[in-house]
Structures are given as C-alpha cells and as structure tokens.
Design a protein around this motif. Sequence first.
Motif, mmCIF file in Angstrom:
data_model
loop_
_atom_site.group_PDB
_atom_site.id
_atom_site.type_symbol
_atom_site.label_atom_id
_atom_site.label_comp_id
_atom_site.label_asym_id
_atom_site.label_seq_id
_atom_site.Cartn_x
_atom_site.Cartn_y
_atom_site.Cartn_z
ATOM 1 N N ASN A 165 -32.077 0.656 2.528
ATOM 2 C CA ASN A 165 -32.995 1.132 1.481
ATOM 3 C C ASN A 165 -33.965 0.045 1.062
ATOM 4 O O ASN A 165 -35.161 0.301 0.882
ATOM 5 C CB ASN A 165 -32.217 1.622 0.259
ATOM 6 C CG ASN A 165 -31.506 2.925 0.511
ATOM 7 O OD1 ASN A 165 -31.727 3.587 1.527
ATOM 8 N ND2 ASN A 165 -30.646 3.302 -0.407
ATOM 9 N N GLN A 166 -33.460 -1.162 0.900
ATOM 10 C CA GLN A 166 -34.317 -2.264 0.486
ATOM 11 C C GLN A 166 -35.391 -2.525 1.539
ATOM 12 O O GLN A 166 -36.566 -2.715 1.205
ATOM 13 C CB GLN A 166 -33.484 -3.530 0.218
ATOM 14 C CG GLN A 166 -32.421 -3.353 -0.853
ATOM 15 C CD GLN A 166 -32.955 -2.823 -2.162
ATOM 16 O OE1 GLN A 166 -33.739 -3.463 -2.823
ATOM 17 N NE2 GLN A 166 -32.537 -1.632 -2.530
ATOM 18 N N GLU A 167 -35.003 -2.496 2.806
ATOM 19 C CA GLU A 167 -35.969 -2.705 3.888
ATOM 20 C C GLU A 167 -36.979 -1.558 3.967
ATOM 21 O O GLU A 167 -38.177 -1.786 4.138
ATOM 22 C CB GLU A 167 -35.236 -2.868 5.231
ATOM 23 C CG GLU A 167 -36.162 -3.116 6.392
ATOM 24 C CD GLU A 167 -37.091 -4.313 6.213
ATOM 25 O OE1 GLU A 167 -38.245 -4.228 6.683
ATOM 26 O OE2 GLU A 167 -36.671 -5.317 5.602
ATOM 27 N N THR A 168 -36.519 -0.329 3.814
ATOM 28 C CA THR A 168 -37.420 0.836 3.814
ATOM 29 C C THR A 168 -38.461 0.702 2.720
ATOM 30 O O THR A 168 -39.655 0.929 2.952
ATOM 31 C CB THR A 168 -36.616 2.142 3.621
ATOM 32 O OG1 THR A 168 -35.733 2.316 4.733
ATOM 33 C CG2 THR A 168 -37.512 3.354 3.486
ATOM 34 N N LEU A 169 -38.034 0.329 1.532
ATOM 35 C CA LEU A 169 -38.962 0.201 0.408
ATOM 36 C C LEU A 169 -39.920 -0.962 0.602
ATOM 37 O O LEU A 169 -41.106 -0.850 0.255
ATOM 38 C CB LEU A 169 -38.186 0.073 -0.897
ATOM 39 C CG LEU A 169 -37.475 1.361 -1.319
ATOM 40 C CD1 LEU A 169 -36.469 1.085 -2.420
ATOM 41 C CD2 LEU A 169 -38.481 2.416 -1.741
ATOM 42 N N ARG A 170 -39.463 -2.052 1.169
ATOM 43 C CA ARG A 170 -40.365 -3.185 1.430
ATOM 44 C C ARG A 170 -41.442 -2.779 2.443
ATOM 45 O O ARG A 170 -42.613 -3.117 2.277
ATOM 46 C CB ARG A 170 -39.580 -4.402 1.928
ATOM 47 C CG ARG A 170 -38.884 -5.156 0.801
ATOM 48 C CD ARG A 170 -38.343 -6.505 1.264
ATOM 49 N NE ARG A 170 -37.178 -6.387 2.119
ATOM 50 C CZ ARG A 170 -35.915 -6.305 1.682
ATOM 51 N NH1 ARG A 170 -35.652 -6.342 0.393
ATOM 52 N NH2 ARG A 170 -34.922 -6.207 2.534
ATOM 53 N N ARG A 171 -41.042 -2.025 3.481
ATOM 54 C CA ARG A 171 -42.028 -1.558 4.473
ATOM 55 C C ARG A 171 -43.019 -0.581 3.844
ATOM 56 O O ARG A 171 -44.207 -0.609 4.133
ATOM 57 C CB ARG A 171 -41.320 -0.876 5.651
ATOM 58 C CG ARG A 171 -40.869 -1.817 6.731
ATOM 59 C CD ARG A 171 -40.521 -1.102 8.027
ATOM 60 N NE ARG A 171 -39.806 0.144 7.880
ATOM 61 C CZ ARG A 171 -38.479 0.276 7.804
ATOM 62 N NH1 ARG A 171 -37.717 -0.790 7.842
ATOM 63 N NH2 ARG A 171 -37.927 1.454 7.684
ATOM 64 N N LEU A 172 -42.515 0.307 2.983
ATOM 65 C CA LEU A 172 -43.361 1.319 2.345
ATOM 66 C C LEU A 172 -44.335 0.675 1.356
ATOM 67 O O LEU A 172 -45.507 1.028 1.315
ATOM 68 C CB LEU A 172 -42.475 2.345 1.626
ATOM 69 C CG LEU A 172 -43.164 3.500 0.937
ATOM 70 C CD1 LEU A 172 -43.840 4.405 1.965
ATOM 71 C CD2 LEU A 172 -42.143 4.305 0.122
ATOM 72 N N GLY A 173 -43.839 -0.236 0.566
ATOM 73 C CA GLY A 173 -44.662 -0.909 -0.432
ATOM 74 C C GLY A 173 -44.993 -0.002 -1.613
ATOM 75 O O GLY A 173 -44.768 1.208 -1.584
ATOM 76 N N LEU A 174 -45.534 -0.614 -2.647
ATOM 77 C CA LEU A 174 -45.841 0.115 -3.872
ATOM 78 C C LEU A 174 -46.902 1.187 -3.640
ATOM 79 O O LEU A 174 -46.799 2.303 -4.154
ATOM 80 C CB LEU A 174 -46.281 -0.847 -4.978
ATOM 81 C CG LEU A 174 -46.520 -0.233 -6.345
ATOM 82 C CD1 LEU A 174 -45.283 0.500 -6.854
ATOM 83 C CD2 LEU A 174 -46.934 -1.307 -7.338
ATOM 84 N N GLU A 175 -47.908 0.882 -2.848
ATOM 85 C CA GLU A 175 -48.958 1.866 -2.577
ATOM 86 C C GLU A 175 -48.387 3.087 -1.853
ATOM 87 O O GLU A 175 -48.700 4.230 -2.193
ATOM 88 C CB GLU A 175 -50.074 1.234 -1.750
ATOM 89 C CG GLU A 175 -51.265 2.149 -1.569
ATOM 90 C CD GLU A 175 -52.399 1.468 -0.836
ATOM 91 O OE1 GLU A 175 -53.098 2.180 -0.095
ATOM 92 O OE2 GLU A 175 -52.588 0.239 -0.996
#
Length: 187
Positions: A165-175
């Motif tokens: 999950n942490q890696e998915t969110l880092r790849r996705l980013g805030l935008e």
Amino acid sequence: MRPLTDDEAIFDATRHWLLQAVIGLNLCPFAKNVYVKNLIRYVIIRACEEPVILADIETEIRHLSATDSTELDTTLLILPDGFHDFDDFNGFLPRAERLLKRTKMTGVLQIASFHPEYRFADSRPDDIENYSNRAPYPILHLLRESSIATGLLAFPDASVIYERNQETLRRLGLEGWNDRMRNQFHP
C-alpha cells in the motif's frame, strides 16, 4: 435528476472512496469480495457527543454480531458531524475499543479507523502514505475477526499488504490520489 439528500451525498462519497481507493487501489485485498456480495452495512452516526456515539456504536456492534456473516460481513460507521479534528478522533478510539471489550466482542470484532486527516505516528501530515487510511469522513469500520482470518489464508503475510500500500501510494502521488477522489459519479 433530483438533487441528492445530505445522507445520500455522504453515502455516495463513502462508496466512491471505497471503490476508488480501498478496492480500486487494492489497499484492502479483502474488501472487493464483501462489496460485490453486498455484505457491507453503511451507517451514518449524526451524534457529536461521545456518550451518544458510543451508544450508537454499541447498537451496531450488537447488530453485526447477531447477523449471520452470509447476510452482513462488515459495517462502516460514518461520523460526518463529529471528530473533525484527527487528534480528537484518535483519542476517542481507545474508548471504542473498551466498548468492544465491555460487549465481550474482543476477538470477535475489530475496529479499523479512517479519517480525512489520518496521520500515522511519526509521519508528517502531508505524507502520501497517510492516505491509505484517509476517507471523506471519520469512519469506524467494524469487521469480523473470522473474515480477517479467512482473508489471511490467501494473504498470510499481512505486512506485505501494508508495504505494498505504501509503495502504491508513493507511485500514485498526491495528484493521482486527488484525481481519483475528484472523479466521483452519482449513479
């Protein structure tokens, strides 16, 4: 098309978050199954006073535990009017956990928490990793321990879920997160 009521808008925003983030990003690999089978109960708790909120939570704990899991597996308690401040919400969680113990549901049910400003310990408020537990409203998720155990048969190393999950969110980013949450539809 008629305008949505306030409650309908809250349910829509919650379902949108569930579909786009929790299921869409696979933040919880167990969520899709209960969603597809329509085994999720959504309850809006309008109270702002802790004793009333706790009474409503107790009602839902008893309802979930008294209902067969083939009819109802999990409950999302949505608190749109209370706990706007994350620290207040986080401070309330131990009282909700004590309620599980008092109702003798520890080991039967668990409470997971979500909040628009969710923040893991030692993280900065805007760290993207916090978004794994960010929801449009403060939410207490009542879930069955037996369902978690069943889900873990397919995913025996739960720490992999958190790390993924942490890696998915880092790849996705805030935008990317904001784009997913912005594209809400109204069925």
